[in-house]
Enzyme design. Structure first.
Site, short mmCIF file in Angstrom:
data_model
loop_
_atom_site.label_atom_id
_atom_site.label_comp_id
_atom_site.label_asym_id
_atom_site.label_seq_id
_atom_site.Cartn_x
_atom_site.Cartn_y
_atom_site.Cartn_z
N HIS A 300 24.43 36.36 -51.18
CA HIS A 300 25.52 36.30 -52.15
C HIS A 300 26.38 37.55 -52.02
CE1 HIS A 300 27.66 35.93 -55.97
NE2 HIS A 300 27.35 34.66 -55.89
N ASP A 357 22.40 27.78 -55.51
CA ASP A 357 22.42 26.52 -54.78
C ASP A 357 21.09 26.19 -54.11
OD1 ASP A 357 25.07 25.85 -55.39
OD2 ASP A 357 25.80 27.29 -53.93
N1 CMC Z 1 21.44 33.42 -43.53
C1 CMC Z 1 21.39 34.34 -42.53
N2 CMC Z 1 22.10 35.49 -42.54
C2 CMC Z 1 22.89 35.70 -43.59
C3 CMC Z 1 22.99 34.81 -44.66
C4 CMC Z 1 22.21 33.62 -44.61
N3 CMC Z 1 22.28 32.74 -45.60
N4 CMC Z 1 23.87 35.27 -45.58
C5 CMC Z 1 24.32 36.44 -45.09
N5 CMC Z 1 23.72 36.71 -43.89
C6 CMC Z 1 23.91 37.92 -43.07
C7 CMC Z 1 25.23 37.86 -42.32
O1 CMC Z 1 25.08 37.28 -41.04
C8 CMC Z 1 25.60 39.33 -42.26
O2 CMC Z 1 24.84 39.91 -41.23
P1 CMC Z 1 25.44 41.16 -40.38
O3 CMC Z 1 25.65 42.26 -41.38
O4 CMC Z 1 24.37 41.46 -39.39
O5 CMC Z 1 26.72 40.68 -39.77
C9 CMC Z 1 25.07 39.89 -43.58
O6 CMC Z 1 24.00 39.02 -43.96
C10 CMC Z 1 26.11 39.93 -44.70
O7 CMC Z 1 26.65 38.62 -44.81
P2 CMC Z 1 28.19 38.32 -45.08
O8 CMC Z 1 28.50 36.97 -44.57
O9 CMC Z 1 29.01 39.47 -44.59
O10 CMC Z 1 28.19 38.36 -46.65
P3 CMC Z 1 29.29 37.73 -47.58
O11 CMC Z 1 29.20 38.43 -48.87
O12 CMC Z 1 30.61 37.72 -46.89
O13 CMC Z 1 28.83 36.18 -47.72
C11 CMC Z 1 27.71 34.24 -48.47
C12 CMC Z 1 28.11 35.68 -48.79
C13 CMC Z 1 27.18 33.59 -49.72
C14 CMC Z 1 28.95 33.46 -48.01
C15 CMC Z 1 26.62 34.26 -47.36
O14 CMC Z 1 25.47 34.94 -47.82
C16 CMC Z 1 26.25 32.87 -46.88
O15 CMC Z 1 26.91 32.33 -45.98
N6 CMC Z 1 25.20 32.22 -47.49
C17 CMC Z 1 24.84 30.85 -47.14
C18 CMC Z 1 25.75 29.88 -47.88
C19 CMC Z 1 25.41 29.83 -49.38
O16 CMC Z 1 24.25 29.74 -49.75
N7 CMC Z 1 26.45 29.83 -50.21
C20 CMC Z 1 26.30 29.75 -51.67
C21 CMC Z 1 26.72 31.02 -52.34
S1 CMC Z 1 26.23 31.15 -54.06
C22 CMC Z 1 27.03 29.92 -54.92
C23 CMC Z 1 28.50 29.87 -54.81
O17 CMC Z 1 29.20 30.88 -54.81
O18 CMC Z 1 28.98 28.78 -54.70
#
Ligand code: CMC
Length: 418
Positions: A300, A357
Site C-alpha cells: 500500500h 483487497d
Molecule cells: N508484490 C510484490 N512486490 C511489490 C508489491 C506486491 N504486491 N507491492 C509493492 N511491491 C514492491 C515494488 O516492486 C517495489 O519494489 P522496488 O522498490 O524494489 O522497486 C516496492 O515494493 C514499492 O512498491 P511501489 O509500487 O513503488 O509502491 P506504490 O506505493 O507505488 O504502490 C501498490 C502501491 C498498492 C500499487 C502496490 O503495492 C501494488 O501494486 N500492490 C498490488 C495491488 C494491490 O493489492 N492493490 C490494492 C491496493 S489497496 C486498496 C486500494 O487502494 O484500492
C-alpha cells in the site's frame, strides 16, 4: 514547530511557509516556488504531494490506523451501520436518532430509477465488465435528475440509486429480470434483496450476510486521497458535475492496482490452488523484478504496517464462513499466503502487508457475489467518501487541478515535407 523552511538554490536564499495537520503531518507550501525560484517539484505518482487540506479521514500508515472524522475504524465497525457511517462521512458528525431516521427516509424517497435506464442497460453488451456498466450508468443518470435539485439531494439520489444500478447490472448478467427497491428494508438488506430475489419466490434475509455486507461497505467508505477519490476531486475542480465526477472515480477504481485488486486477488488465489498450491513459487514470482506479477492484495502506498481494514476484513471473512457453516479452501489458502509472505525478508523489508483487497473478495464470495461484481461492491462502499470529497473540494474552493511537467521532447523545429 517551524513556520517556514529556509533553503538555498545556487547561492540564493529562500523561505517557504510550512503548514501542519491535526497530527503534525507537515508540508512545505510550494505554491509560490516557481514564481520565486523558477523551479517546480518533480513527484511522479504524487508520492510526496499534498493536494488539499481535508478533514474527512486520516491514515497513520506507520501505526496502521484509520480514522473517519476522528473515530477509529474499529469503533465504527462495531457500533455503526453503513448508512450512519455515510451520514458521518458526508456531514462530519454521527447522526442522532431523528437525523438518522430522516436521512434514511429521504434516501428511500429516491429509491427508483427512470424506466429509460432499463432500456439503456438492455442495449449494453452483456460481455462488458460490470464496472464499465456502473460507471456508464452513473454518468447517464444525470440526464434523468432534475437539475434544479439542491446539492444535498443529489447525494441522496446517488446513495439511493447506485445500489439499484449495481443490482440491475448483476441481474442482467445472469439473466434475471429487473428489480425494485423495498422501502421496508434497511439499506444493506434492501441491497441484498435487490441482488438476489427471484420472481415468485419470497426472499429470506440472512442477518449474518446482512451484517457482513454492512461491515465490508463501512470498511470501504473513505480512504483519504486515493486514486479514485483524487480523480473525483480533480474532475470537480474543473467544475464537472457530481455524476460525471463519481463516474470517473469509478473508472479509476476499476484499475487492478486500486479497487480492481479485489477481483485480481481471488483470481490469483484460484490460480495458485489450480496450479497445485505451491505458494513459495508464487511468492518468488512476485519478488522477481523481471516478472510483472505482483502479489495482489499486498502493499500500500500509505500503510507501512498492517492495513487495519485488512485485519477487520480477515475476521469478518472467518466469522461469516464459520457462521454460515461453509468451508472455503480459498480462505485457508489466503491465510497461508499471508503467513508465508510475512516470513519473507522481501515483504518485511519493503513493508508489504495485506491490504483491504486481500480478504474482501472472500467475504463477497460467502455473500454470493460473483468475482466480476467485487469492485462494484467496493464502489458502493466508497460512494459516501467520493461525495464528501467532492463537497469538501467545493467548500475549500480548491483551484482547478493542473500539474506541470518536465518536457523532454523535441526542441522547436520546422516542418520539412519530403
Ligand atoms: N508484490 C510484490 N512486490 C511489490 C508489491 C506486491 N504486491 N507491492 C509493492 N511491491 C514492491 C515494488 O516492486 C517495489 O519494489 P522496488 O522498490 O524494489 O522497486 C516496492 O515494493 C514499492 O512498491 P511501489 O509500487 O513503488 O509502491 P506504490 O506505493 O507505488 O504502490 C501498490 C502501491 C498498492 C500499487 C502496490 O503495492 C501494488 O501494486 N500492490 C498490488 C495491488 C494491490 O493489492 N492493490 C490494492 C491496493 S489497496 C486498496 C486500494 O487502494 O484500492
Amino acid at each position: 514547530m517551524c513556520s517556514v523552511v529556509n533553503f538555498n538554490i545556487n547561492g540564493y536564499h529562500y523561505k517557504l511557509p510550512v503548514i501542519y495537520g491535526t497530527f503534525c503531518e507537515k508540508a512545505i507550501n510550494i505554491s509560490k516556488l516557481r514564481e520565486s525560484t523558477g523551479f517546480i517539484t518533480f513527484d511522479p505518482g504524487f508520492k510526496n504531494t499534498g493536494i488539499t487540506k481535508s478533514s474527512i479521514s486520516f491514515i497513520d500508515g506507520e501505526k496502521g490506523e484509520l480514522l473517519y472524522r476522528g473515530y477509529p475504524i474499529e469503533q465504527i465497525i462495531n457500533q455503526c451501520s453503513f448508512i450512519e457511517t455515510s451520514y458521518l462521512i458526508l456531514n462530519g458528525e454521527l447522526p442522532n436518532t431523528a437525523q438518522l431516521k430522516s436521512f434514511s427516509e429521504k434516501i428511500k424517497k429516491f429509491n427508483s430509477i427512470h424506466k429509460e435506464i432499463n432500456k439503456i442497460l438492455d442495449n449494453i453488451p452483456n460481455s462488458y465488465h460490470p464496472m464499465g456498466i456502473l460507471s456508464f450508468l452513473t454518468h447517464i443518470l444525470d440526464a434523468f435528475i432534475n437539475n434544479s435539485l439542491r446539492e444535498e439531494d443529489l447525494y441522496l439520489h446517488l446513495l439511493a440509486k447506485l445500489p439499484i444500478l449495481a443490482a440491475l447490472t448483476y441481474r442482467k448478467k445472469i439473466g434475471l429480470p429487473p428489480t425494485y427497491a423495498d422501502p421496508h428494508l434497511d439499506y444493506t438488506s434492501n441491497l441484498l434483496k435487490m441482488f438476489f430475489s427471484i420472481p415468485n419466490q419470497s426472499y429470506e434475509l440472512n442477518p449474518i450476510i446482512s451484517d457482513a455486507l454492512n461491515k465490508i461497505l463501512i470498511l470501504h467508505a473513505d480512504h483519504e486521497q486515493n486514486c479514485s477519490t483524487t480523480t473525483v476531486r480533480l474532475l470537480g475542480s474543473a467544475h464537472a458535475g457530481l455524476f460525471a465526477s463519481i463516474s470517473a472515480g469509478m473508472s479509476a477504481l476499476w484499475g487492478k492496482l486500486h479497487g480492481g485488486a479485489n477481483q485480481a486477488v481471488i483470481e490469483m488465489l484460484e490460480a495458485i490452488l489450480k496450479s497445485g498450491g505451491n505458494i513459495k513459487k508464487w511468492i518468488e514470482k512476485a519478488k522477481n523484478k523481471k516478472d510483472p506479477f505482483r502479489l495482489m492484495g499486498f502493499g500500500h502506498r500509505i500503510y507501512k504496517n498492517f492495513d487495519p481494514r485488512a485485519k477487520i476484513a480477515k475476521k469478518v471473512a472467518e466469522n461469516v464462513i464459520q457462521q454460515l457453516g461453509i468451508s472455503d479452501p480459498i480462505l485457508e489458502l489466503a491465510k497461508d499466503v499471508e503467513r508465508k509472505a510475512l516470513q519473507d525478508s522481501y515483504f518485511l523489508e519493503k513493508k508489504l502487508y495485506p491490504n483491504i483487497d486481500f480478504y474482501s473478495g472472500i467475504i463477497y464470495q460467502a455473500i454470493g457475489i460473483p468475482k466480476e461484481m467485487f469492485t462494484v461492491m467496493f464502489a458502493l462502499g466508497r460512494l459516501p467518501g467520493w461525495m464528501a470529497h467532492w463537497k469538501e473540494m467545493k467548500l475549500n474552493k480548491d483551484p482547478i487541478g493542473r500539474p506541470r511537467q518536465i518536457y523532454i521532447g523535441y526542441k522547436k523545429r520546422n516542418i520539412k515535407k519530403k
